[in-house]
Each structure stands twice: as C-alpha cells, then as structure tokens.
Design an enzyme around this catalytic site. Structure first.
Site, PDB file in Angstrom:
ATOM      1  N   GLY A   2       0.826  -1.211   0.000  1.00 20.32           N
ATOM      2  CA  GLY A   2       0.000   0.000   0.000  1.00 20.32           C
ATOM      3  C   GLY A   2       0.855   1.254   0.000  1.00 20.32           C
ATOM      4  N   GLU A  32      10.426  -4.738   0.559  1.00 19.56           N
ATOM      5  CA  GLU A  32       9.857  -5.509   1.674  1.00 19.56           C
ATOM      6  C   GLU A  32      10.026  -7.005   1.400  1.00 19.56           C
ATOM      7  OE1 GLU A  32       5.908  -3.874   1.652  1.00 19.56           O
ATOM      8  OE2 GLU A  32       6.450  -2.289   3.038  1.00 19.56           O
TER       9      GLU A  32
HETATM   10  C1  5RP Z   1       3.982  -0.595   2.624  1.00 18.09           C
HETATM   11  C2  5RP Z   1       3.280  -1.760   3.205  1.00 18.09           C
HETATM   12  C3  5RP Z   1       2.641  -1.586   4.539  1.00 18.09           C
HETATM   13  O1  5RP Z   1       3.100  -2.583   5.388  1.00 18.09           O
HETATM   14  C4  5RP Z   1       1.151  -1.703   4.383  1.00 18.09           C
HETATM   15  O2  5RP Z   1       0.727  -0.773   3.410  1.00 18.09           O
HETATM   16  C5  5RP Z   1       0.448  -1.425   5.711  1.00 18.09           C
HETATM   17  O3  5RP Z   1       0.639  -0.082   6.064  1.00 18.09           O
HETATM   18  P1  5RP Z   1       0.055   0.503   7.408  1.00 18.09           P
HETATM   19  O4  5RP Z   1       0.810  -0.124   8.520  1.00 18.09           O
HETATM   20  O5  5RP Z   1       0.309   1.993   7.299  1.00 18.09           O
HETATM   21  O6  5RP Z   1      -1.412   0.186   7.465  1.00 18.09           O
HETATM   22  O7  5RP Z   1       3.194  -2.829   2.652  1.00 18.09           O
HETATM   23  O8  5RP Z   1       4.451  -0.856   1.338  1.00 18.09           O
END
Ligand code: 5RP
Length: 220
Positions: free
Chosen positions: A96, A103
C-alpha cells in the site's frame, strides 16, 4: 481501542521477537513506524537494522539506530512489518505504501517474518484491497493488458514512483482464492519487478490488534 492504539499494541508485542545484538529487518508504513517508536522506547539493544524503504531508513536513523546495507549483513534474525490484508494462512497483500519489492527482499533474507496489523487487515479471502504490482516503466501497458487477461482491473498509481524508480499498477476486483498461483503468474510477466502478494513467503507469525485491547497471535 482505536486503530492507532491497536497498531501501538502490536508494535509493542513484536518486541518479543527482537533478538538483542542482531541486525533486524524493518518494514514500511504506519504500523512499522509504531514498531520503530516502540523499539526506541524499549531497553533492547540491537546491532542495527535493514530498512525496506528510504522513509523507514530515515525514521530509523532519526531514532538513533544504525541502518545497514543488506549486502553487508548476511541473514537477518527477524523481519517486522505491517500488511494491507492477511488471510488465515498468513498470506498477505502488501505494498500500500509502494515498498513491496524491498519488503519482499528483506522478508526473504530474514529467518522469521512477524507481521503486525490492526484487526481491520484480517480477511478470509485476499483481494478487496488493490493488489500492488511494481513494473518497469516501459512495461506498464503490456503488463496491464496481461493483468486484464488474468481477470483483474489494473490502475496506474497516480503520480507515484517507487524507491527503485518504477511504477505501480494496483489490481482491483480480483478475489484471490489461490494466492500462491497468482503470485507465480504475476512474477513471470516480463517487466514485473514484484507483486504485493506474500504467499510464496508468507508471514511466520501474525500479531493482530483487536478493539478489546487484546493482541491475537496466529502462528503458521
Ligand atoms: C507498505 C506496506 C505496509 O506494510 C502496508 O501498506 C500497511 O501499512 P500501514 O501499517 O500503514 O497500514 O506494505 O508498502
């Protein structure tokens, strides 16, 4: 408990998996940021961290941690990161924040992957959250056409470049009933750098923060 409190609770719970005097992997996003804050507030001593994004590297440095290049560390003891969705098999959608490729690399290089998330991220079937796919810019249209053939609706993420200089296509309207197969299919498309499905290498432990103040632990 509000969402922010749930994130803080799982971040504190994740400290149990931190092995002192090792180098750990740290993810990206608001929940991972809560983990960095919790680690900084704890008495735990780590040798340093590998960051999954430029923003996480900055936050780690500001908090006083040494940030290492993954090429210089060898295997990491643990990777701690959030998710956009998690299913009962601990298969995840991530990316996201657009950091999916780094990652995935840091998770792959870690002995354990601890996913931390608030209760809203728990789903039975992945796919309500748009699935991010990082693509080399010249492959954007080709990959989008291939995604349509797989049954999804790709949308170019507006005004966005990854830390690697690439684009993101978010796939909507796909119920992901076989995440491993879809991850393999997307990985094979020419021009795809990586996709946000973490099914071939799922989380080992999911810590879910619930509204009643509890932290649920799901172990694979
Ligand atoms: C970023 C990610 C995050 O882990 C994912 O979007 C969750 O984000 P948040 O902890 O702000 O809800 O994959 O690339």
């Amino acid at each position: 408990m509000n969402t922010e409190d749930m994130k803080k609770a799982v971040a504190v719970a994740a400290l149990d998996w931190v092995q002192e005097n090792t180098i750990i992997g740290v993810g990206t996003g608001s929940t991972a940021n809560c983990f960095i804050d919790a680690l900084a507030d704890s008495n735990l001593q780590i040798e340093g961290a590998v960051a999954s994004s430029e923003s996480t590297a900055e936050r780690l440095k500001t908090a006083g941690f040494d940030v290492h290049d993954l090429n210089a560390t060898g295997p990491l003891s643990v990777y701690i990161d959030g998710a956009d969705e998690a299913d009962p098999n601990l298969h995840l959608i991530k990316g996201g924040g657009g950091a999916l490729t780094r990652e995935k690399i840091v998770a792959a290089a870690s002995e354990k992957f601890i996913c931390i998330a608030d209760a809203s991220k728990k789903v039975d079937v992945l796919g309500a959250f748009g699935l991010p796919v990082e693509v080399i810019p010249m492959a954007r249209s080709y990959v989008a056409r291939e995604i349509v053939k797989l049954g999804g609706d790709p949308e170019l993420r507006d005004q966005f470049r990854t830390d690697n200089g690439n684009l993101i296509l978010d796939i909507f309207n796909m119920q992901i009933t076989d995440p491993i197969a879809l991850e393999q299919q997307l990985n094979q498309l020419a021009g795809v750098v990586s996709c946000g499905l973490f099914a071939l290498r799922p989380a080992d432990v999911l810590l879910l923060g619930n509204a009643d103040n509890s932290v649920e632990k799901v172990v694979r």
